[in-house]
Design a protein around this motif. Sequence first.
Motif, PDB file in Angstrom:
ATOM      1  N   ALA A 163      -1.304  10.534   2.580  1.00  0.00           N
ATOM      2  CA  ALA A 163      -0.466   9.517   3.204  1.00  0.00           C
ATOM      3  C   ALA A 163      -0.770   9.444   4.698  1.00  0.00           C
ATOM      4  CB  ALA A 163       1.006   9.843   2.984  1.00  0.00           C
ATOM      5  N   ASN A 189       8.364   1.159   3.151  1.00  0.00           N
ATOM      6  CA  ASN A 189       8.284   1.354   1.701  1.00  0.00           C
ATOM      7  C   ASN A 189       9.448   2.135   1.094  1.00  0.00           C
ATOM      8  OD1 ASN A 189       6.001  -0.167   1.298  1.00  0.00           O
ATOM      9  ND2 ASN A 189       4.585   1.560   1.376  1.00  0.00           N
ATOM     10  N   LYS A 229       0.839  -1.192   0.000  1.00  0.00           N
ATOM     11  CA  LYS A 229       0.000   0.000   0.000  1.00  0.00           C
ATOM     12  C   LYS A 229       0.872   1.239   0.000  1.00  0.00           C
ATOM     13  CE  LYS A 229      -3.804   2.352   2.364  1.00  0.00           C
ATOM     14  NZ  LYS A 229      -4.757   2.327   3.498  1.00  0.00           N
ATOM     15  N   ILE A 230       0.614   2.151  -0.927  1.00  0.00           N
ATOM     16  CA  ILE A 230       1.336   3.411  -0.996  1.00  0.00           C
ATOM     17  C   ILE A 230       0.366   4.496  -1.434  1.00  0.00           C
ATOM     18  CG2 ILE A 230       2.130   2.969  -3.365  1.00  0.00           C
ATOM     19  CD1 ILE A 230       4.238   4.738  -0.685  1.00  0.00           C
ATOM     20  N   GLN A 263       5.353   4.410   5.593  1.00  0.00           N
ATOM     21  CA  GLN A 263       4.322   3.498   5.124  1.00  0.00           C
ATOM     22  C   GLN A 263       4.940   2.109   4.958  1.00  0.00           C
ATOM     23  OE1 GLN A 263       1.477   4.981   2.107  1.00  0.00           O
ATOM     24  NE2 GLN A 263       2.673   6.876   2.070  1.00  0.00           N
TER      25      GLN A 263
END
Length: 226
Positions: free
Chosen positions: A164, A184, A81-82, A169
């Motif tokens: 965000a 990430n 997930k980003i 993240q």
Amino acid sequence: HVEHARLAASRGVHVMMEKPLGRTLEEADEIIRTIRAAETKTGGRCVLMVAENFRFKPSVRNARRLIEAGAVGRVKYARVKISGLSRHGGWRTDVERMGGGALLDGGIHWVDTLLCLAGAVKKVYAVRGPKTCAGVPLEDTVHIISEHEGGVIGELTHSWGIPAPGKVQFSSVSGTEGTLYIENHGYFLYLAGKKRRIHLLPLRDWAGFTAMHAEFLRVVRARQSA
């Protein structure tokens, strides 16, 4: 990139081509056919490599190594997930030049990351969220559920239009023995479960570009000496 592939192939030049390989499946197929034809003509000495640096990041390579070593047990679920708010201009506002939206642009990095973590994909279901990112001609948010070989379930969210959750993240891989969290940006891994450990990663070549180029040169030299 089709015209560049044709030009390189006509000269028997090795090709490292930026991701994504093409704007459409047809373009990607044409590039592959062009290079394969040149490969046959040159006796196997024409190399095509997609410049996908994420699979060469220390975070992804070390995560893959830990997964293969059984750190999380039998893998059941992988999540990437980003998100963040983005503004785009120039060629990214042109549908013809882009060929796609967030998923085809930066999202292709995370698709490749998911494949590295979860393995080859068998089925995919995807939806795009409501578009809220100004200047993006196509999708700015995509959610994907995937089924991979061995029954692993994958989940991918990539968005230019969702704030965000913070500066840090995570992606993650969960199995019968624990969960591996992958920061990430690629700075560290955290293994939670029966074994708990933080793996700090080298800042040198954290984006994987040096390792990617080294692999390209290794294959080129191997072909030349064959």
